[in-house]
Design a protein around this motif. Sequence first.
Motif, PDB file in Angstrom:
ATOM      1  N   CYS A 209       0.827  -1.216   0.000  1.00  0.00           N
ATOM      2  CA  CYS A 209       0.000   0.000   0.000  1.00  0.00           C
ATOM      3  C   CYS A 209       0.857   1.259   0.000  1.00  0.00           C
ATOM      4  O   CYS A 209       0.528   2.239  -0.673  1.00  0.00           O
ATOM      5  CB  CYS A 209      -0.947  -0.011   1.196  1.00  0.00           C
ATOM      6  N   SER A 210       1.956   1.245   0.754  1.00  0.00           N
ATOM      7  CA  SER A 210       2.836   2.420   0.766  1.00  0.00           C
ATOM      8  C   SER A 210       3.339   2.746  -0.634  1.00  0.00           C
ATOM      9  O   SER A 210       3.372   3.914  -1.051  1.00  0.00           O
ATOM     10  CB  SER A 210       4.024   2.181   1.703  1.00  0.00           C
ATOM     11  N   ALA A 211       3.757   1.713  -1.363  1.00  0.00           N
ATOM     12  CA  ALA A 211       4.277   1.931  -2.711  1.00  0.00           C
ATOM     13  C   ALA A 211       3.180   2.420  -3.660  1.00  0.00           C
ATOM     14  O   ALA A 211       3.417   3.289  -4.507  1.00  0.00           O
ATOM     15  CB  ALA A 211       4.892   0.639  -3.244  1.00  0.00           C
ATOM     16  N   MET A 212       1.978   1.879  -3.526  1.00  0.00           N
ATOM     17  CA  MET A 212       0.886   2.292  -4.420  1.00  0.00           C
ATOM     18  C   MET A 212       0.412   3.709  -4.102  1.00  0.00           C
ATOM     19  O   MET A 212       0.097   4.482  -5.016  1.00  0.00           O
ATOM     20  CB  MET A 212      -0.254   1.279  -4.357  1.00  0.00           C
ATOM     21  N   VAL A 213       0.342   4.054  -2.836  1.00  0.00           N
ATOM     22  CA  VAL A 213      -0.010   5.429  -2.464  1.00  0.00           C
ATOM     23  C   VAL A 213       0.982   6.409  -3.075  1.00  0.00           C
ATOM     24  O   VAL A 213       0.604   7.412  -3.692  1.00  0.00           O
ATOM     25  CB  VAL A 213      -0.057   5.590  -0.928  1.00  0.00           C
ATOM     26  N   LYS A 214       2.258   6.113  -2.901  1.00  0.00           N
ATOM     27  CA  LYS A 214       3.302   7.012  -3.412  1.00  0.00           C
ATOM     28  C   LYS A 214       3.253   7.112  -4.932  1.00  0.00           C
ATOM     29  O   LYS A 214       3.390   8.200  -5.505  1.00  0.00           O
ATOM     30  CB  LYS A 214       4.680   6.525  -2.959  1.00  0.00           C
ATOM     31  N   LYS A 215       3.048   5.973  -5.594  1.00  0.00           N
ATOM     32  CA  LYS A 215       3.045   5.953  -7.058  1.00  0.00           C
ATOM     33  C   LYS A 215       1.886   6.748  -7.641  1.00  0.00           C
ATOM     34  O   LYS A 215       2.060   7.532  -8.586  1.00  0.00           O
ATOM     35  CB  LYS A 215       2.971   4.507  -7.549  1.00  0.00           C
ATOM     36  N   TYR A 216       0.699   6.580  -7.082  1.00  0.00           N
ATOM     37  CA  TYR A 216      -0.491   7.146  -7.718  1.00  0.00           C
ATOM     38  C   TYR A 216      -0.964   8.461  -7.108  1.00  0.00           C
ATOM     39  O   TYR A 216      -1.661   9.225  -7.775  1.00  0.00           O
ATOM     40  CB  TYR A 216      -1.637   6.124  -7.670  1.00  0.00           C
ATOM     41  N   LEU A 217      -0.564   8.750  -5.848  1.00  0.00           N
ATOM     42  CA  LEU A 217      -1.083   9.953  -5.202  1.00  0.00           C
ATOM     43  C   LEU A 217      -0.007  10.864  -4.627  1.00  0.00           C
ATOM     44  O   LEU A 217      -0.299  12.007  -4.285  1.00  0.00           O
ATOM     45  CB  LEU A 217      -2.062   9.556  -4.084  1.00  0.00           C
ATOM     46  N   HIS A 234      -1.378  -2.861  10.136  1.00  0.00           N
ATOM     47  CA  HIS A 234      -1.196  -2.494   8.730  1.00  0.00           C
ATOM     48  C   HIS A 234      -0.949  -1.001   8.534  1.00  0.00           C
ATOM     49  O   HIS A 234       0.067  -0.605   7.956  1.00  0.00           O
ATOM     50  CB  HIS A 234      -2.396  -2.948   7.908  1.00  0.00           C
ATOM     51  N   HIS A 235      -1.860  -0.175   9.023  1.00  0.00           N
ATOM     52  CA  HIS A 235      -1.701   1.260   8.799  1.00  0.00           C
ATOM     53  C   HIS A 235      -0.543   1.834   9.615  1.00  0.00           C
ATOM     54  O   HIS A 235       0.136   2.765   9.173  1.00  0.00           O
ATOM     55  CB  HIS A 235      -3.007   1.987   9.110  1.00  0.00           C
ATOM     56  N   GLU A 236      -0.337   1.284  10.794  1.00  0.00           N
ATOM     57  CA  GLU A 236       0.808   1.731  11.599  1.00  0.00           C
ATOM     58  C   GLU A 236       2.111   1.482  10.850  1.00  0.00           C
ATOM     59  O   GLU A 236       3.024   2.330  10.825  1.00  0.00           O
ATOM     60  CB  GLU A 236       0.821   0.977  12.931  1.00  0.00           C
ATOM     61  N   ASN A 237       2.213   0.318  10.217  1.00  0.00           N
ATOM     62  CA  ASN A 237       3.429  -0.016   9.468  1.00  0.00           C
ATOM     63  C   ASN A 237       3.556   0.800   8.193  1.00  0.00           C
ATOM     64  O   ASN A 237       4.666   1.174   7.783  1.00  0.00           O
ATOM     65  CB  ASN A 237       3.446  -1.510   9.151  1.00  0.00           C
ATOM     66  N   GLU A 238       2.431   1.076   7.559  1.00  0.00           N
ATOM     67  CA  GLU A 238       2.465   1.957   6.381  1.00  0.00           C
ATOM     68  C   GLU A 238       3.048   3.314   6.741  1.00  0.00           C
ATOM     69  O   GLU A 238       3.900   3.854   6.015  1.00  0.00           O
ATOM     70  CB  GLU A 238       1.049   2.154   5.829  1.00  0.00           C
ATOM     71  N   ILE A 239       2.564   3.875   7.829  1.00  0.00           N
ATOM     72  CA  ILE A 239       3.058   5.183   8.265  1.00  0.00           C
ATOM     73  C   ILE A 239       4.568   5.128   8.501  1.00  0.00           C
ATOM     74  O   ILE A 239       5.316   6.002   8.037  1.00  0.00           O
ATOM     75  CB  ILE A 239       2.340   5.634   9.552  1.00  0.00           C
ATOM     76  N   ALA A 240       5.010   4.108   9.202  1.00  0.00           N
ATOM     77  CA  ALA A 240       6.431   4.004   9.556  1.00  0.00           C
ATOM     78  C   ALA A 240       7.307   3.949   8.315  1.00  0.00           C
ATOM     79  O   ALA A 240       8.271   4.730   8.175  1.00  0.00           O
ATOM     80  CB  ALA A 240       6.657   2.773  10.427  1.00  0.00           C
ATOM     81  N   GLN A 241       6.990   3.056   7.384  1.00  0.00           N
ATOM     82  CA  GLN A 241       7.876   2.893   6.228  1.00  0.00           C
ATOM     83  C   GLN A 241       7.762   4.070   5.260  1.00  0.00           C
ATOM     84  O   GLN A 241       8.768   4.500   4.671  1.00  0.00           O
ATOM     85  CB  GLN A 241       7.579   1.565   5.526  1.00  0.00           C
ATOM     86  N   SER A 242       6.567   4.637   5.106  1.00  0.00           N
ATOM     87  CA  SER A 242       6.404   5.770   4.185  1.00  0.00           C
ATOM     88  C   SER A 242       7.089   7.022   4.724  1.00  0.00           C
ATOM     89  O   SER A 242       7.807   7.721   3.997  1.00  0.00           O
ATOM     90  CB  SER A 242       4.918   6.048   3.933  1.00  0.00           C
ATOM     91  N   GLU A 243       6.863   7.315   5.996  1.00  0.00           N
ATOM     92  CA  GLU A 243       7.425   8.540   6.563  1.00  0.00           C
ATOM     93  C   GLU A 243       8.924   8.404   6.810  1.00  0.00           C
ATOM     94  O   GLU A 243       9.651   9.399   6.776  1.00  0.00           O
ATOM     95  CB  GLU A 243       6.660   8.911   7.826  1.00  0.00           C
ATOM     96  N   ALA A 244       9.404   7.179   7.027  1.00  0.00           N
ATOM     97  CA  ALA A 244      10.850   6.955   7.125  1.00  0.00           C
ATOM     98  C   ALA A 244      11.522   7.277   5.797  1.00  0.00           C
ATOM     99  O   ALA A 244      12.621   7.835   5.757  1.00  0.00           O
ATOM    100  CB  ALA A 244      11.131   5.511   7.519  1.00  0.00           C
ATOM    101  N   LEU A 245      10.827   6.935   4.702  1.00  0.00           N
ATOM    102  CA  LEU A 245      11.400   7.183   3.378  1.00  0.00           C
ATOM    103  C   LEU A 245      11.337   8.652   2.989  1.00  0.00           C
ATOM    104  O   LEU A 245      12.337   9.226   2.546  1.00  0.00           O
ATOM    105  CB  LEU A 245      10.672   6.341   2.327  1.00  0.00           C
ATOM    106  N   THR A 246      10.183   9.271   3.157  1.00  0.00           N
ATOM    107  CA  THR A 246       9.978  10.623   2.614  1.00  0.00           C
ATOM    108  C   THR A 246      10.245  11.738   3.611  1.00  0.00           C
ATOM    109  O   THR A 246      10.507  12.873   3.213  1.00  0.00           O
ATOM    110  CB  THR A 246       8.539  10.777   2.104  1.00  0.00           C
TER     111      THR A 246
END
Length: 465
Positions: A209-217, A234-246
């Motif tokens: 989901c993190s990759a798809m959010v970033k790709k499309y939105l 799920h959402h907790e982990n999405e936040i962690a990996q997305s915000e760690a990256l960006t």
Amino acid sequence: MAIQLYNSLTKKKEAFVPIEEGKVKMYVCGPTVYNYIHIGNARPPIVYDMVRRYFEYRGYDVTYVSNFTDVDDKIIRAAHELGEDVFEVANRFIEAYHQDTCSLGVKKADIHPRVTETIPEIIDFISKLIEKDYAYESGGDVYFRTRKFKEYGKLSSQSIEDLRSGARIEVDERKEDSLDFVLWKAAKEGEISWESPWGHGRPGWHIECSAMVKKYLGDTIDIHAGGQDLSFPHHENEIAQSEALTGKPMANYWLHNGFININNEKMSKSLGNFVLANEIIRQHSAEVVRFFMLTAHYRSPINFSDELLEGARNGLERLKTSVSSLKHRLNESADYGEVGDWLDTISGFKSRFILEMDDDFNSANGIAVLFDLAKEANRYLREEQTSKKVLTAFIEQFQEFAGVLGLELEEQETLLDEDIEALIEKRNQARKERNFALADDIRDQLKEQGILLEDTAQGVRWKRG
């Protein structure tokens, strides 16, 4: 007044302020497609379709993305049990999902990305997390360093020491820390896999989901939504990996809908107390199911029973009867009545509807306004003389509210069997000519009329939904 919504991240209602004026970027977690959806799975698409429709009603341009997890342990297991290819299983249940949700009045997302179509972006995402030292490879698997993300737990409001790792796999001794979660899984013998810098494998659930959010939105979106059960992990982990990256917030607002319960226990496949959506649709009709879902606030749990669905049916019929009576009077009577203050009265219902829906998409109160509108319409119909202008205004107000809620309050003409067969033959010809766009349009047209198609080796079968 701005739309107020309850932000699961801050645990309070907030005024909605979009990133870009007049636009909403919205991502809703979709299903893992290894089986038909149960009635609990049907609640998120109905709820967030309503949210999407309301934003559009209030003048926003909404980009709505909802994914399909089409490779996963459960899909692989189902394919093995059925003796089929993973893609065959996924495609069948994606089509079934579209059939069920379309019959429930859910508009297709602007984009329905699949995991298997996003592998390059997922690999790139993971590679960058490794570069930033937020992830590490171990035996062909790649894990996220959970403790390194200092804000981990901010969505679920739990201390990292109290959090239990694990969502879809067991704790692996190769992890540096038991809280670390998998980003990439090394391939097992005979499983579907893709080449990566860490060997053949496939994505973990959360990274998809993190990759798809970033790709499309983009890096930061307005709204991320899903069922309450996805909040952690799920959402907790999405936040962690997305915000760690960006280094940016993943989403400004997080929405979570409540469960559907049977005998006050959450409905789920794992508990074995689920009821398939298509079974309920056959028993009670799709429009009744949707109406039932919207008679409760989206964050509240719903207790499911045949009696409650029958009550929803009766309520929906009351609204339909009001509209039918208005249309009958409009078509049959002379135009002698005075307009008086009736147009102002009808306009007042619109203000009330917006006030209720602006308050965290309170569809239950929005429907209450519809019932009050019906009472007023019925009172007007008792007048000896009626005005076509007032009758038309009542009908248009019903149509406006119904459109926002995704309801149909006017009786639709039923297609005759011969008309259905003719459209199926037209679709068959379009497919022979490889005009798949026309073929899909015909299928969607039939779905809107409650006609469900099934392509079999013996030809096309159809049934009324």
